[in-house]
Design an enzyme around this catalytic site. Sequence first.
Site, PDB file in Angstrom:
ATOM      1  N   GLU A  35      28.037  21.690  32.340  1.00  0.00           N
ATOM      2  CA  GLU A  35      26.873  20.994  31.793  1.00  0.00           C
ATOM      3  C   GLU A  35      26.862  19.504  32.110  1.00  0.00           C
ATOM      4  OE1 GLU A  35      25.049  20.185  27.311  1.00  0.00           O
ATOM      5  OE2 GLU A  35      26.056  22.073  27.766  1.00  0.00           O
TER       6      GLU A  35
ATOM      7  N   ASN B   6      32.475  11.960  22.958  1.00  0.00           N
ATOM      8  CA  ASN B   6      32.381  12.748  24.176  1.00  0.00           C
ATOM      9  C   ASN B   6      32.784  11.864  25.340  1.00  0.00           C
ATOM     10  OD1 ASN B   6      30.055  11.201  24.922  1.00  0.00           O
ATOM     11  ND2 ASN B   6      28.696  12.648  23.881  1.00  0.00           N
TER      12      ASN B   6
ATOM     13  N   ASP C  61      31.104  20.539  29.052  1.00  0.00           N
ATOM     14  CA  ASP C  61      30.020  19.564  29.022  1.00  0.00           C
ATOM     15  C   ASP C  61      30.564  18.180  29.332  1.00  0.00           C
ATOM     16  OD1 ASP C  61      27.825  17.990  28.477  1.00  0.00           O
ATOM     17  OD2 ASP C  61      27.667  18.550  26.369  1.00  0.00           O
ATOM     18  N   ALA C  62      30.084  17.579  30.436  1.00  0.00           N
ATOM     19  CA  ALA C  62      30.531  16.249  30.850  1.00  0.00           C
ATOM     20  C   ALA C  62      29.617  15.140  30.354  1.00  0.00           C
ATOM     21  CB  ALA C  62      30.635  16.185  32.376  1.00  0.00           C
ATOM     22  N   ASN C  63      28.521  15.477  29.705  1.00  0.00           N
ATOM     23  CA  ASN C  63      27.606  14.482  29.124  1.00  0.00           C
ATOM     24  C   ASN C  63      27.126  13.437  30.133  1.00  0.00           C
ATOM     25  OD1 ASN C  63      29.349  15.251  26.390  1.00  0.00           O
ATOM     26  ND2 ASN C  63      27.163  14.928  26.045  1.00  0.00           N
TER      27      ASN C  63
ATOM     28  N   ASP D  91      15.286  19.250  24.592  1.00  0.00           N
ATOM     29  CA  ASP D  91      15.386  19.269  23.134  1.00  0.00           C
ATOM     30  C   ASP D  91      14.089  18.705  22.545  1.00  0.00           C
ATOM     31  OD1 ASP D  91      15.863  18.609  20.448  1.00  0.00           O
ATOM     32  OD2 ASP D  91      17.930  18.002  20.818  1.00  0.00           O
TER      33      ASP D  91
ATOM     34  N   TYR E 294      35.104  18.212  20.831  1.00  0.00           N
ATOM     35  CA  TYR E 294      35.017  16.770  21.089  1.00  0.00           C
ATOM     36  C   TYR E 294      36.416  16.163  21.163  1.00  0.00           C
ATOM     37  CZ  TYR E 294      29.987  16.761  20.180  1.00  0.00           C
ATOM     38  OH  TYR E 294      28.635  16.973  20.252  1.00  0.00           O
TER      39      TYR E 294
ATOM     40  N   ASN F  26      21.368  14.926  17.027  1.00  0.00           N
ATOM     41  CA  ASN F  26      22.437  13.948  17.177  1.00  0.00           C
ATOM     42  C   ASN F  26      22.453  13.354  18.574  1.00  0.00           C
ATOM     43  OD1 ASN F  26      23.481  16.892  17.580  1.00  0.00           O
ATOM     44  ND2 ASN F  26      24.735  15.632  18.916  1.00  0.00           N
TER      45      ASN F  26
ATOM     46  N   HIS G  57      19.319  21.947  23.464  1.00  0.00           N
ATOM     47  CA  HIS G  57      20.346  21.153  22.801  1.00  0.00           C
ATOM     48  C   HIS G  57      19.934  20.929  21.344  1.00  0.00           C
ATOM     49  CE1 HIS G  57      21.251  16.963  21.442  1.00  0.00           C
ATOM     50  NE2 HIS G  57      22.467  17.239  21.871  1.00  0.00           N
TER      51      HIS G  57
ATOM     52  N   GLU H 123      21.702  26.076  21.072  1.00  0.00           N
ATOM     53  CA  GLU H 123      22.983  25.473  20.716  1.00  0.00           C
ATOM     54  C   GLU H 123      23.153  25.495  19.196  1.00  0.00           C
ATOM     55  OE1 GLU H 123      25.466  21.668  22.316  1.00  0.00           O
ATOM     56  OE2 GLU H 123      23.374  21.295  21.811  1.00  0.00           O
ATOM     57  N   SER H 124      24.390  25.447  18.737  1.00  0.00           N
ATOM     58  CA  SER H 124      24.685  25.349  17.309  1.00  0.00           C
ATOM     59  C   SER H 124      25.842  24.380  17.118  1.00  0.00           C
ATOM     60  CB  SER H 124      25.053  26.718  16.737  1.00  0.00           C
ATOM     61  OG  SER H 124      25.384  26.621  15.372  1.00  0.00           O
ATOM     62  N   TYR H 125      25.809  23.638  16.016  1.00  0.00           N
ATOM     63  CA  TYR H 125      26.895  22.723  15.659  1.00  0.00           C
ATOM     64  C   TYR H 125      27.478  23.141  14.320  1.00  0.00           C
ATOM     65  CZ  TYR H 125      25.615  19.512  19.404  1.00  0.00           C
ATOM     66  OH  TYR H 125      25.376  18.949  20.623  1.00  0.00           O
TER      67      TYR H 125
ATOM     68  N   LYS I 109       1.269   3.509  26.687  1.00  0.00           N
ATOM     69  CA  LYS I 109       1.266   3.652  28.134  1.00  0.00           C
ATOM     70  C   LYS I 109       2.174   4.804  28.567  1.00  0.00           C
ATOM     71  CE  LYS I 109       1.399   0.018  30.736  1.00  0.00           C
ATOM     72  NZ  LYS I 109       1.847  -1.260  31.360  1.00  0.00           N
TER      73      LYS I 109
ATOM     74  N   LYS J 121      31.646  25.972  23.368  1.00  0.00           N
ATOM     75  CA  LYS J 121      31.544  24.889  24.351  1.00  0.00           C
ATOM     76  C   LYS J 121      32.465  23.752  23.945  1.00  0.00           C
ATOM     77  CE  LYS J 121      27.910  22.056  24.694  1.00  0.00           C
ATOM     78  NZ  LYS J 121      26.485  21.665  24.931  1.00  0.00           N
ATOM     79  N   MET J 122      33.023  23.072  24.942  1.00  0.00           N
ATOM     80  CA  MET J 122      33.893  21.930  24.705  1.00  0.00           C
ATOM     81  C   MET J 122      33.533  20.793  25.647  1.00  0.00           C
ATOM     82  SD  MET J 122      37.446  23.195  26.544  1.00  0.00           S
ATOM     83  CE  MET J 122      38.116  21.533  26.727  1.00  0.00           C
ATOM     84  N   LYS J 123      33.975  19.591  25.294  1.00  0.00           N
ATOM     85  CA  LYS J 123      33.705  18.398  26.085  1.00  0.00           C
ATOM     86  C   LYS J 123      34.754  18.215  27.177  1.00  0.00           C
ATOM     87  CE  LYS J 123      30.197  17.293  23.574  1.00  0.00           C
ATOM     88  NZ  LYS J 123      28.815  17.413  24.107  1.00  0.00           N
TER      89      LYS J 123
END
Length: 388
Positions: free
Chosen positions: A238, A19, A212-214, A291, A155, A53, A321, A340-342, A99, A181-183
């Site tokens: 995203e 990504n 999605d820019a991650n 997530d 990706y 992931n 996610h 989401e799904s992969y 902590k 969705k794409m990166k």
Amino acid sequence: MRITNVRVAEAPIASQISNAVIDFSKMNVTVVEVTTDRQVDGEAVVGYGFHSNGRYAQKGLLEARLLPRLLDADPEKLLDADGIVDPVACRDTVMQNEKPGGHGDRAVAVGALDMALWDLASKVAQRPAFRHMHHRFGLAGAPAESAWVYAAGGYYHPGKGVEALQDEMRGYLDMGYCDVKMKIGGATLAEDLRRIEAVLGILPNGVRLAVDANGRFDVRTALDYAAALSDYELLWYEEPCPPLDYLGHAVVADHYPGIVATGENLFSVDDVRNLVRYAGLRTDTDVLQMDPTLSYGIPEFAEMLQVLERAGWSSGRCCPHGGHQLNLAATAGFHLGGCESYPGVFEPFGGFADSTPIEDGRVRLPEVPGLGVEDKPALHDLLRRTFA
């Protein structure tokens, strides 16, 4: 009932994809097996778990620090009112003497264990996990029986041009997905726009594209992308900024007219509380993607939803996610907006039960005890080989 053993291992999900921030060439995940003295149909009940992931395996942290607390605890204190192992009590036990703060790897380790505990507990209760979650937290009404899902992919890959990207997206549509969705952010703005237009050019009417820019961009770059993306009717934009840059997200949300999505890299209730206080996100527009398997599990996620409700957010604005069976169960159990799904990457961990195909962009929840790991043979076989 008592937990008799917990085993932890690492499984590879290595891939040449990347990504905007990382590649997955050395990526792995934690896998967990929890065994009890309870039997169903003559066999010991076993729960399986892993985390999503994008975060590396945490075998050492679990074995050295967290699991000894669970295995040394009074078994009676780990049970719910029905005498079944309670994932909430187990989370509280493994987090003793920890902590506040310091989230990240610890949150991932606890999240992977939590997934195995929900699989285990719902098998003992003879309920699907989504129904057991709904029951355990005393939620009103009935859980949803299906969920909206979208296909995450797109990706960057060495040698992969726009034609291959278009073919990938066509494949998701053929599987029954209605949104994809794409990166972005791993190329120049001009190249990313060319990739976006190539995908939009092959999508039928009514099928939406998210990007999605991650968390790659500084505020100036995020705004440059926002201005360009405003010309398209995208599903959402995203993670334009790093996950803890709340002010950066606020600036983007103020300038971008479409939906901003973020939250997958927030790992605690405190992170989410700060997000809704300071990120300028719109309760009726934007999407939150926390997530559970990366953030201490379902108990912490349930607390996040309480924080959101007090701040005026609906659970329907949440879309986790991760793209796997635990997060799908949470989507149905807590009435979230989707999941989401992969379907094309991170197999066999990504995707859902083989018996519940995607139909018109939605997936039914399997009516089998547990998460349905056994209803995904490739995943079940990998886990059994791992712990043979």
